[in-house]
Design an enzyme around this catalytic site. Sequence first.
Site, PDB file in Angstrom:
ATOM      1  N   LYS A  24     114.651  41.671  36.966  1.00  0.00           N
ATOM      2  CA  LYS A  24     113.358  42.598  37.045  1.00  0.00           C
ATOM      3  C   LYS A  24     112.182  42.023  36.264  1.00  0.00           C
ATOM      4  O   LYS A  24     111.165  41.916  36.466  1.00  0.00           O
ATOM      5  CB  LYS A  24     113.574  43.962  36.494  1.00  0.00           C
ATOM      6  CG  LYS A  24     114.578  44.580  37.331  1.00  0.00           C
ATOM      7  CD  LYS A  24     114.760  46.075  36.990  1.00  0.00           C
ATOM      8  CE  LYS A  24     114.981  46.469  35.504  1.00  0.00           C
ATOM      9  NZ  LYS A  24     116.410  45.868  35.050  1.00  0.00           N
ATOM     10  N   ARG A  99     113.608  55.266  35.120  1.00  0.00           N
ATOM     11  CA  ARG A  99     114.988  55.096  35.189  1.00  0.00           C
ATOM     12  C   ARG A  99     115.873  56.261  35.479  1.00  0.00           C
ATOM     13  O   ARG A  99     117.007  56.151  35.629  1.00  0.00           O
ATOM     14  CB  ARG A  99     115.513  54.355  33.836  1.00  0.00           C
ATOM     15  CG  ARG A  99     115.608  52.968  33.577  1.00  0.00           C
ATOM     16  CD  ARG A  99     115.852  52.891  32.130  1.00  0.00           C
ATOM     17  NE  ARG A  99     116.641  51.401  31.867  1.00  0.00           N
ATOM     18  CZ  ARG A  99     116.121  50.552  31.556  1.00  0.00           C
ATOM     19  NH1 ARG A  99     114.814  50.220  31.353  1.00  0.00           N
ATOM     20  NH2 ARG A  99     116.701  49.339  31.143  1.00  0.00           N
ATOM     21  N   ARG A 136     122.045  35.631  27.895  1.00  0.00           N
ATOM     22  CA  ARG A 136     120.759  35.693  27.766  1.00  0.00           C
ATOM     23  C   ARG A 136     119.956  35.637  26.397  1.00  0.00           C
ATOM     24  O   ARG A 136     120.672  36.019  25.505  1.00  0.00           O
ATOM     25  CB  ARG A 136     120.143  37.178  28.501  1.00  0.00           C
ATOM     26  CG  ARG A 136     118.677  37.360  28.305  1.00  0.00           C
ATOM     27  CD  ARG A 136     118.255  38.735  29.245  1.00  0.00           C
ATOM     28  NE  ARG A 136     118.872  39.867  28.949  1.00  0.00           N
ATOM     29  CZ  ARG A 136     118.325  41.035  29.321  1.00  0.00           C
ATOM     30  NH1 ARG A 136     117.611  40.802  30.632  1.00  0.00           N
ATOM     31  NH2 ARG A 136     118.734  42.109  28.681  1.00  0.00           N
ATOM     32  N   ARG A 164     119.618  39.383  22.458  1.00  0.00           N
ATOM     33  CA  ARG A 164     119.418  41.140  22.270  1.00  0.00           C
ATOM     34  C   ARG A 164     120.429  41.832  21.599  1.00  0.00           C
ATOM     35  O   ARG A 164     121.552  41.604  22.070  1.00  0.00           O
ATOM     36  CB  ARG A 164     118.865  41.550  23.623  1.00  0.00           C
ATOM     37  CG  ARG A 164     117.385  41.412  23.860  1.00  0.00           C
ATOM     38  CD  ARG A 164     117.064  41.820  25.259  1.00  0.00           C
ATOM     39  NE  ARG A 164     117.460  43.553  25.489  1.00  0.00           N
ATOM     40  CZ  ARG A 164     117.116  43.944  26.769  1.00  0.00           C
ATOM     41  NH1 ARG A 164     116.054  43.350  27.349  1.00  0.00           N
ATOM     42  NH2 ARG A 164     117.538  45.094  27.102  1.00  0.00           N
ATOM     43  N   ARG A 175     125.686  49.946  29.324  1.00  0.00           N
ATOM     44  CA  ARG A 175     124.395  50.105  30.111  1.00  0.00           C
ATOM     45  C   ARG A 175     124.534  50.016  31.567  1.00  0.00           C
ATOM     46  O   ARG A 175     123.865  50.685  32.259  1.00  0.00           O
ATOM     47  CB  ARG A 175     123.437  48.956  29.634  1.00  0.00           C
ATOM     48  CG  ARG A 175     123.077  49.130  28.051  1.00  0.00           C
ATOM     49  CD  ARG A 175     122.342  47.714  27.636  1.00  0.00           C
ATOM     50  NE  ARG A 175     121.313  47.174  28.299  1.00  0.00           N
ATOM     51  CZ  ARG A 175     120.936  45.805  28.314  1.00  0.00           C
ATOM     52  NH1 ARG A 175     121.663  44.823  27.502  1.00  0.00           N
ATOM     53  NH2 ARG A 175     120.026  45.457  28.978  1.00  0.00           N
TER      54      ARG A 175
HETATM   55  P1  AMP Z   1     115.321  47.159  29.051  1.00  0.00           P
HETATM   56  O1  AMP Z   1     114.702  45.965  28.418  1.00  0.00           O
HETATM   57  O2  AMP Z   1     114.472  47.730  30.299  1.00  0.00           O
HETATM   58  O3  AMP Z   1     116.665  46.783  29.430  1.00  0.00           O
HETATM   59  O4  AMP Z   1     115.356  48.469  28.030  1.00  0.00           O
HETATM   60  C1  AMP Z   1     116.162  48.350  26.814  1.00  0.00           C
HETATM   61  C2  AMP Z   1     116.468  49.715  26.369  1.00  0.00           C
HETATM   62  O5  AMP Z   1     115.215  50.394  26.088  1.00  0.00           O
HETATM   63  C3  AMP Z   1     117.310  50.482  27.232  1.00  0.00           C
HETATM   64  O6  AMP Z   1     118.685  50.265  27.175  1.00  0.00           O
HETATM   65  C4  AMP Z   1     116.783  51.923  26.891  1.00  0.00           C
HETATM   66  O7  AMP Z   1     117.625  52.292  25.760  1.00  0.00           O
HETATM   67  C5  AMP Z   1     115.333  51.627  26.536  1.00  0.00           C
HETATM   68  N1  AMP Z   1     114.530  52.219  27.700  1.00  0.00           N
HETATM   69  C6  AMP Z   1     113.763  51.153  28.524  1.00  0.00           C
HETATM   70  N2  AMP Z   1     113.050  51.794  29.209  1.00  0.00           N
HETATM   71  C7  AMP Z   1     113.523  53.104  29.428  1.00  0.00           C
HETATM   72  C8  AMP Z   1     113.410  54.323  30.292  1.00  0.00           C
HETATM   73  N3  AMP Z   1     112.531  54.181  31.270  1.00  0.00           N
HETATM   74  N4  AMP Z   1     113.885  55.275  29.886  1.00  0.00           N
HETATM   75  C9  AMP Z   1     114.738  55.527  29.033  1.00  0.00           C
HETATM   76  N5  AMP Z   1     114.936  54.549  28.215  1.00  0.00           N
HETATM   77  C10 AMP Z   1     114.476  53.322  28.395  1.00  0.00           C
END
Ligand code: AMP
Length: 229
Positions: A24, A99, A136, A164, A175
């Site tokens: 994404k 999400r 990654r 990360r 996740r």
């Molecule tokens: P990402 O970089 O999109 O994988 O997001 C990393 C982490 O941020 C996720 O595992 C969640 O803990 C938090 N997070 C990001 N976007 C959201 C969202 N829309 N709703 C809830 N938690 C989020």
Amino acid sequence: MGALKADCPGAINVVMLGPPGAGKGTQAERLSRTRKLPKISTGDILREAVQAGTSVGRAAKETMEAGNLIGDDIMIAIVQDRLDRPDAHCGFVLDGFPRTVVQATALDRMVADSGPLVVLDMAVPEDVLVRRLATRRICSKCGANAAPDWKTTCGKCGGALVTRVDDGIEIVRERLKVYLRQTKPLVEYYSARPTFSSIDGNRPPDLVTADVDAALDAAKDAAGRGVAL
Ligand code: AMP
């Protein structure tokens, strides 16, 4: 879904949907560059808040490191705030939001008068996701996903490349579970809309980009012809 904005007839709003590791961020980055739309990554916004030590960041850190989701209210407020900024007036690419169904419903309200909402769901098998996430690396400074030819430093800003915290295998499994339980239902939420497309993300990035572009062009064409989206 969403009427055209009178002062911004070409406005297009994009949601990148899909599990962690589906690509994404990479595709959102490309779209942002080619279509001149701001890329809004809620993960990046939260990671910046954690790094800056803001109250949101301090509250989010543990939840993020455990691979769980931050509460809907706080995420909806963050995104509303970001979409209110002038650069998002004529469209945006959302990466990582919504999400949950609650977030998706809130987003529908936010964009009701802002042009079509194009939803691109990136489909990738689970074993491929696990492999991708395990290898990654991101830039510790600007958050960019490392390209295969970057060795130890970021090709954009020179920052050090790091893994990360939430890309460790145990957290990745958590996740993916969270994705299946809370985010996958969004495919059903959106799939009946003419602006929804499912894209095979298990291919080289350039081929995926071609499909992403085609889906966006089709939505733009339909909106331009006055088709109700
Ligand atoms: P990402 O970089 O999109 O994988 O997001 C990393 C982490 O941020 C996720 O595992 C969640 O803990 C938090 N997070 C990001 N976007 C959201 C969202 N829309 N709703 C809830 N938690 C989020």
